[in-house]
Motif scaffolding. Structure first.
Motif, PDB file in Angstrom:
ATOM      1  N   GLU A 341      10.866   2.074   7.168  1.00 55.08           N
ATOM      2  CA  GLU A 341      10.139   0.698   5.847  1.00 55.08           C
ATOM      3  C   GLU A 341       8.059   1.012   6.207  1.00 55.08           C
ATOM      4  OE1 GLU A 341      13.233  -2.895   5.681  1.00 55.08           O
ATOM      5  OE2 GLU A 341      11.373  -3.175   7.152  1.00 55.08           O
ATOM      6  N   LEU A 342       8.183   0.597   7.473  1.00 60.85           N
ATOM      7  CA  LEU A 342       7.190   1.497   8.016  1.00 60.85           C
ATOM      8  C   LEU A 342       6.402   2.457   6.632  1.00 60.85           C
ATOM      9  CD1 LEU A 342       6.478   0.753  11.356  1.00 60.85           C
ATOM     10  CD2 LEU A 342       5.024  -0.784  10.170  1.00 60.85           C
ATOM     11  N   VAL A 343       6.628   3.853   6.995  1.00 59.55           N
ATOM     12  CA  VAL A 343       6.126   4.632   6.271  1.00 59.55           C
ATOM     13  C   VAL A 343       6.035   4.663   4.573  1.00 59.55           C
ATOM     14  CG1 VAL A 343       7.263   7.862   5.654  1.00 59.55           C
ATOM     15  CG2 VAL A 343       7.276   6.320   7.622  1.00 59.55           C
ATOM     16  N   MET A 344       7.163   4.090   4.476  1.00 58.31           N
ATOM     17  CA  MET A 344       7.186   3.249   2.985  1.00 58.31           C
ATOM     18  C   MET A 344       6.307   1.949   2.568  1.00 58.31           C
ATOM     19  SD  MET A 344      11.007   2.799   1.766  1.00 58.31           S
ATOM     20  CE  MET A 344      10.983   2.409  -0.072  1.00 58.31           C
ATOM     21  N   GLN A 345       6.028   1.835   3.340  1.00 53.10           N
ATOM     22  CA  GLN A 345       5.201   0.714   3.475  1.00 53.10           C
ATOM     23  C   GLN A 345       3.769   1.462   2.978  1.00 53.10           C
ATOM     24  OE1 GLN A 345       5.040  -2.586   5.897  1.00 53.10           O
ATOM     25  NE2 GLN A 345       3.195  -3.783   5.026  1.00 53.10           N
ATOM     26  N   ARG A 346       3.705   2.174   4.227  1.00 52.72           N
ATOM     27  CA  ARG A 346       2.352   3.123   4.526  1.00 52.72           C
ATOM     28  C   ARG A 346       1.985   3.929   3.324  1.00 52.72           C
ATOM     29  NH1 ARG A 346      -0.270   2.661   8.557  1.00 52.72           N
ATOM     30  NH2 ARG A 346      -2.088   4.446   9.139  1.00 52.72           N
ATOM     31  N   GLN A 347       3.313   4.371   2.536  1.00 56.43           N
ATOM     32  CA  GLN A 347       2.911   5.524   1.450  1.00 56.43           C
ATOM     33  C   GLN A 347       2.528   3.983  -0.205  1.00 56.43           C
ATOM     34  OE1 GLN A 347       7.112   6.541   1.157  1.00 56.43           O
ATOM     35  NE2 GLN A 347       6.119   9.175   2.697  1.00 56.43           N
ATOM     36  N   ALA A 348       3.115   2.934   0.234  1.00 56.42           N
ATOM     37  CA  ALA A 348       2.629   1.990  -1.202  1.00 56.42           C
ATOM     38  C   ALA A 348       1.646   1.560  -1.082  1.00 56.42           C
ATOM     39  CB  ALA A 348       3.915   0.685  -0.895  1.00 56.42           C
ATOM     40  N   ASP A 349       1.169   1.291   0.567  1.00 59.30           N
ATOM     41  CA  ASP A 349      -0.449   0.935   0.600  1.00 59.30           C
ATOM     42  C   ASP A 349      -1.486   1.752   0.024  1.00 59.30           C
ATOM     43  OD1 ASP A 349       1.136  -1.234   0.788  1.00 59.30           O
ATOM     44  OD2 ASP A 349       0.662  -1.612   2.833  1.00 59.30           O
ATOM     45  N   TYR A 350      -1.076   3.212   0.920  1.00 58.12           N
ATOM     46  CA  TYR A 350      -2.644   4.224   1.350  1.00 58.12           C
ATOM     47  C   TYR A 350      -2.550   5.165  -0.134  1.00 58.12           C
ATOM     48  CZ  TYR A 350      -2.926   1.408   5.090  1.00 58.12           C
ATOM     49  OH  TYR A 350      -3.432   0.336   6.514  1.00 58.12           O
ATOM     50  N   ASP A 351      -3.490   5.078  -0.363  1.00 57.40           N
ATOM     51  CA  ASP A 351      -3.329   6.541  -1.198  1.00 57.40           C
ATOM     52  C   ASP A 351      -3.167   7.745  -0.483  1.00 57.40           C
ATOM     53  OD1 ASP A 351      -4.731   7.782  -3.475  1.00 57.40           O
ATOM     54  OD2 ASP A 351      -6.356   7.826  -2.513  1.00 57.40           O
ATOM     55  N   LEU A 353      -4.129  11.028  -1.310  1.00 58.26           N
ATOM     56  CA  LEU A 353      -5.004  11.175  -1.069  1.00 58.26           C
ATOM     57  C   LEU A 353      -5.737  11.569   0.206  1.00 58.26           C
ATOM     58  CD1 LEU A 353      -6.306  13.907  -2.202  1.00 58.26           C
ATOM     59  CD2 LEU A 353      -7.079  13.055  -4.127  1.00 58.26           C
ATOM     60  N   THR A 354      -6.086  10.435  -0.246  1.00 60.65           N
ATOM     61  CA  THR A 354      -8.018   9.768   1.117  1.00 60.65           C
ATOM     62  C   THR A 354      -7.045   9.457   2.276  1.00 60.65           C
ATOM     63  OG1 THR A 354      -8.308   7.910  -0.346  1.00 60.65           O
ATOM     64  CG2 THR A 354      -9.419   9.678  -1.349  1.00 60.65           C
ATOM     65  N   GLY A 355      -6.309   8.985   1.846  1.00 65.63           N
ATOM     66  CA  GLY A 355      -5.782   7.878   3.479  1.00 65.63           C
ATOM     67  C   GLY A 355      -6.274   6.346   3.703  1.00 65.63           C
ATOM     68  N   ILE A 356      -7.171   6.324   2.274  1.00 58.93           N
ATOM     69  CA  ILE A 356      -7.856   4.493   2.408  1.00 58.93           C
ATOM     70  C   ILE A 356      -6.341   4.018   1.135  1.00 58.93           C
ATOM     71  CG2 ILE A 356      -9.992   4.701   3.223  1.00 58.93           C
ATOM     72  CD1 ILE A 356     -10.627   4.614  -0.279  1.00 58.93           C
ATOM     73  N   TYR A 357      -6.767   2.200   1.083  1.00 57.70           N
ATOM     74  CA  TYR A 357      -6.493   1.674   0.469  1.00 57.70           C
ATOM     75  C   TYR A 357      -6.001   2.046  -0.983  1.00 57.70           C
ATOM     76  CZ  TYR A 357      -5.202  -2.370   4.203  1.00 57.70           C
ATOM     77  OH  TYR A 357      -5.004  -2.702   5.103  1.00 57.70           O
ATOM     78  N   ASN A 358      -4.767   1.495  -1.324  1.00 59.52           N
ATOM     79  CA  ASN A 358      -5.098   2.252  -2.934  1.00 59.52           C
ATOM     80  C   ASN A 358      -5.411   0.664  -3.838  1.00 59.52           C
ATOM     81  OD1 ASN A 358      -2.488   1.079  -2.712  1.00 59.52           O
ATOM     82  ND2 ASN A 358      -1.060   2.212  -2.914  1.00 59.52           N
ATOM     83  N   ARG A 359      -4.947   0.836  -4.884  1.00 58.96           N
ATOM     84  CA  ARG A 359      -5.194  -0.335  -5.808  1.00 58.96           C
ATOM     85  C   ARG A 359      -4.208  -1.418  -5.242  1.00 58.96           C
ATOM     86  NH1 ARG A 359      -7.036  -1.616 -10.828  1.00 58.96           N
ATOM     87  NH2 ARG A 359      -7.800   0.197 -10.821  1.00 58.96           N
ATOM     88  N   ARG A 360      -2.969  -0.947  -5.550  1.00 58.25           N
ATOM     89  CA  ARG A 360      -1.740  -2.614  -5.012  1.00 58.25           C
ATOM     90  C   ARG A 360      -2.543  -2.287  -4.245  1.00 58.25           C
ATOM     91  NH1 ARG A 360       1.458  -2.263  -1.824  1.00 58.25           N
ATOM     92  NH2 ARG A 360       3.859  -3.151  -1.851  1.00 58.25           N
ATOM     93  N   ALA A 361      -2.585  -2.086  -2.736  1.00 58.37           N
ATOM     94  CA  ALA A 361      -3.029  -2.485  -1.630  1.00 58.37           C
ATOM     95  C   ALA A 361      -4.094  -3.671  -1.498  1.00 58.37           C
ATOM     96  CB  ALA A 361      -3.556  -1.785  -0.494  1.00 58.37           C
ATOM     97  N   ALA A 362      -5.246  -2.865  -2.554  1.00 61.64           N
ATOM     98  CA  ALA A 362      -6.493  -3.806  -3.052  1.00 61.64           C
ATOM     99  C   ALA A 362      -6.483  -5.098  -3.874  1.00 61.64           C
ATOM    100  CB  ALA A 362      -7.797  -2.792  -3.282  1.00 61.64           C
TER     101      ALA A 362
END
Lengths: 530, 140
Positions: A341-351, A353-362
């Protein structure tokens, strides 16, 4: 007191018979003895009467001869010990002993009852009489005794045959029968229809009932045992931990899986506080389980040194036992799932490519930050950034180079991120920075430094360098909007104003478009190394 | 009428018999004292009586059945059968001699005359007028 009916009966009959026989025989002996003695005395009197006439003649005539005959005939009898005839003319004839109390008969003259002429005395032979009486009474008593004994034997035999022996046999047979077995007491068809027969039939009836009950109970017990065996197997082999605890968390019972899942810490009373990172959540579950009456479930992280592991715990109140509240618990190892779940959440929340938050997380996090600031009565600034010349990089150097640029830019933007700030890539070459600043001067300074840093050379391969520019639109919270979308739209609008004006600049949002003032920032770049 | 007469005669006869008087006699020289009826009866039932002289009194009987019967009836109130049975017993068991039986009253008179220790009985009518016998007892 372990004496059989037969033995008791025999003893009682024997004792009673002996006692009664003895008593009756003794009474009989005493009566018979007296009777015999009196009878002997009577016989002596009769003997004396029998010779009265001769004795009178002898006494009257003084005839010695007749007197001798009379006395001899009396003493000839065994019952007479001695006799004496005394008459006129000095007649006196005596034989034997005359002691004791002799029978005395006055003698009168023949044909004249008024003229006494003498006396005849005869002494009963008491020793002989007594011996005879003893013999007679003894024989009679002996017969009576024998008769009583025989009667006792007959009575005992009858009781033995009719009652005690069948009863003893019945008792023995019943003793050998195992309750619940199909064995029954034998009932002879020719047996008399008496109480024993009915008793036997009734006992068999009872045995039937007992067998039914016992068999029923046995089947039930086997069923329960099998069920218990199965349930125990499930309990013992289950991969899920099953346990029973009181309100203090003390373990009442548990299965092997629970021991493994709790790393065998449950042997200590405060196992919950040692095992879990947030034991207070578990205590809360216990309270809610009682108050709400519903099972409580939570995913709980373990404490050091097992902090990488997770457990799913279900607790439900199972009532009171001996005044103590008890709880049933289930515990599962959910570490693998949780990590996934943590991995998936990470994948879902972070970009990725760059490792920073993605739009969804933002989009998700920005309203939260705003909420926090509302409560704190603090201020935020939303910086919307767009790269310049990025299309040129992609076209000239290819997409890989573009990606390299994006990664580098994200790294450089991260340098300006203070604790509590949020950096996200909204997609393409668009970035968002949320900082906890409200002062325009400080924000202007920050924007200038970002522009200058972003504008530096970027290495995009061996001996290959290029640069990009950056436009920044700034919206302030709360003045420029209270909601996340309002603030983002405001920052977007300001950035658009920068783009329209030129490159490498920043601008604060203005509600009145005529008041926009774009600030250009000059970027000083070292000379190219090629 | 005849019947009445016969009955009267029989009655007279009975009275005569009942009133037949006997006398017990001894010789005139005998020293036998006068006797009571009881003494006489004892003597005739075999009870010995010794006189002062040391001699036993000898009573004599008679053969005449009728005389004996009346005498014993008077003396002992027993009939002859009883008396004879008594004597038989005395004779058999006691080896006693029976009384001497004389043929007639005259023989009795003669016997007592001769024997001083003898006594006998005769009807009163047969009593001699002389003083050769002495009356010891009169039975009426």
């Amino acid at each position: 007191m372990n004496r059989s009916v037969q033995l008791t009966l025999a003893l009682v009959v024997a004792a009673g018979t002996l006692l009664l026989s003895g008593l009756v025989s003794w009474i009989s002996y005493v009566q018979r003895y007296d009777e015999e003695i009196r009878s002997g005395e009577r016989i002596v009197q009769e003997l004396v009467q029998a010779v009265r006439k001769s004795a009178e003649i002898a006494a009257f005539t003084g005839n010695n001869q007749i007197a001798n005959d009379v006395v001899s005939s009396l003493t000839a009898s065994e019952l007479v010990s001695g006799a004496q005839l005394q008459g006129d003319h000095g007649l006196m004839v005596a034989q034997g002993k005359l002691d004791g109390s002799p029978v005395a008969l006055p003698l009168f003259a023949p044909f004249n009852r008024e003229q006494q002429v003498g006396e005849l005395r005869a002494a009963p032979n008491y020793p002989a009489l007594q011996a005879s009486a003893r013999r007679g009474a003894g024989i009679a008593a002996l017969w009576l005794f024998a008769l009583s004994i025989m009667t006792g034997i007959v009575v005992y035999t009858a009781v033995f045959m009719v009652f005690s022996r069948p009863l003893t046999r019945l008792s023995r047979q019943l003793h050998e029968i195992l309750p619940g077995s199909p064995e029954r007491l034998p009932v002879a068809n020719e047996a008399p229809r008496n109480e024993l027969y009915r008793l036997t039939r009734d006992i068999n009836g009872l045995l039937n009932t007992v067998e039914l009950v016992v068999n029923g109970e046995r089947a039930l017990r086997e069923h329960i045992t099998e069920l218990e065996h199965r349930l125990r197997g499930m309990f013992e082999r289950a991969s899920v931990g099953i346990f029973l605890i009181n309100k203090d968390g003390r373990i009442k019972t548990h299965n092997p899986a629970f021991g493994e899942l709790s790393f065998h810490l449950h042997v200590q009373d405060n196992w919950m506080d040692i095992l879990f990172a947030q034991p207070e959540r578990l205590h809360g579950m216990l309270q809610r389980a009682v108050m709400q009456g519903q099972p409580q479930m939570q995913d709980l992280q373990l404490a050091e040194p097992n902090e990488g592991q997770w457990r799913h715990v279900v607790l439900s109140y199972s009532g009171e036992e001996q005044g103590e509240a008890l709880f049933q618990g289930l515990i599962y190892d959910i570490t693998d799932r949780k990590q996934g779940e943590l991995v998936m959440q990470r994948q879902a929340d972070y970009d990725h490519l760059t490792g920073i938050y993605n739009r969804r997380a933002a989009e998700m996090l920005l309203p939260q930050r705003l909420q926090q600031q509302v409560m704190r009565k603090g201020s935020l600034a939303v910086l919307m950034m767009d790269l310049d010349r990025f299309k040129h990089i992609n076209d000239n150097w290819g997409h890989e180079a573009g990606d390299q640029v994006l990664v580098e830019i994200a790294r450089r933007l991260g340098l300006f991120r203070a604790p509590g700030d949020m950096l996200a890539r909204l997609g393409g070459d668009e970035f968002l920075l949320v900082v906890e600043l409200g002062d325009r001067g400080q924000l202007a300074e920050l924007a200038s430094r970002i522009i200058r840093e972003v504008g530096q050379w970027i290495s995009i391969g061996p001996g290959k360098q290029d640069y990009v520019g950056c436009s920044i639109g700034i919206a302030l919270f709360p003045p420029h909007g209270r909601r996340a979308d309002e603030l983002r739209n405001a920052a977007d609008r300001a950035m658009y104003e920068v783009k329209r004006h030129g490159r490498n600049g920043y601008c604060f949002y203005e509600a009145d478009e005529t008041l926009y003032r774009v600030v250009s920032v000059e970027v000083l770049r070292a000379p190219r190394e090629d | 009428m005849h019947r009445f007469l016969l009955m009267m005669l029989a009655l007279l006869g009975l009275i005569g018999t009942a009133q037949a008087h006997f006398v017990l006699i001894a010789g005139a020289g005998s020293n036998i004292p006068d006797l009571e009826k009881q003494q006489a009866a004892n003597l005739y039932l075999g009870k010995p009586l010794m006189l002062a002289s040391g001699v036993f009194v000898q009573p004599v009987d008679v053969v005449d059945t009728e005389l004996r019967r009346d005498f014993y009836l008077h003396l002992t109130s027993q009939n002859l059968a009883m008396i004879d049975a008594y004597w038989a017993q005395l004779q058999f068991a006691g080896r006693s001699k029976p009384l001497l039986k004389l043929e007639s009253e005259q023989e009795v008179i003669d016997f007592v005359r001769r024997r001083n220790n003898a006594i006998g009985f005769i009807s009163r009518a047969a009593l001699p007028k002389d003083k050769s016998v002495r009356v010891l007892l009169v039975l009426e």
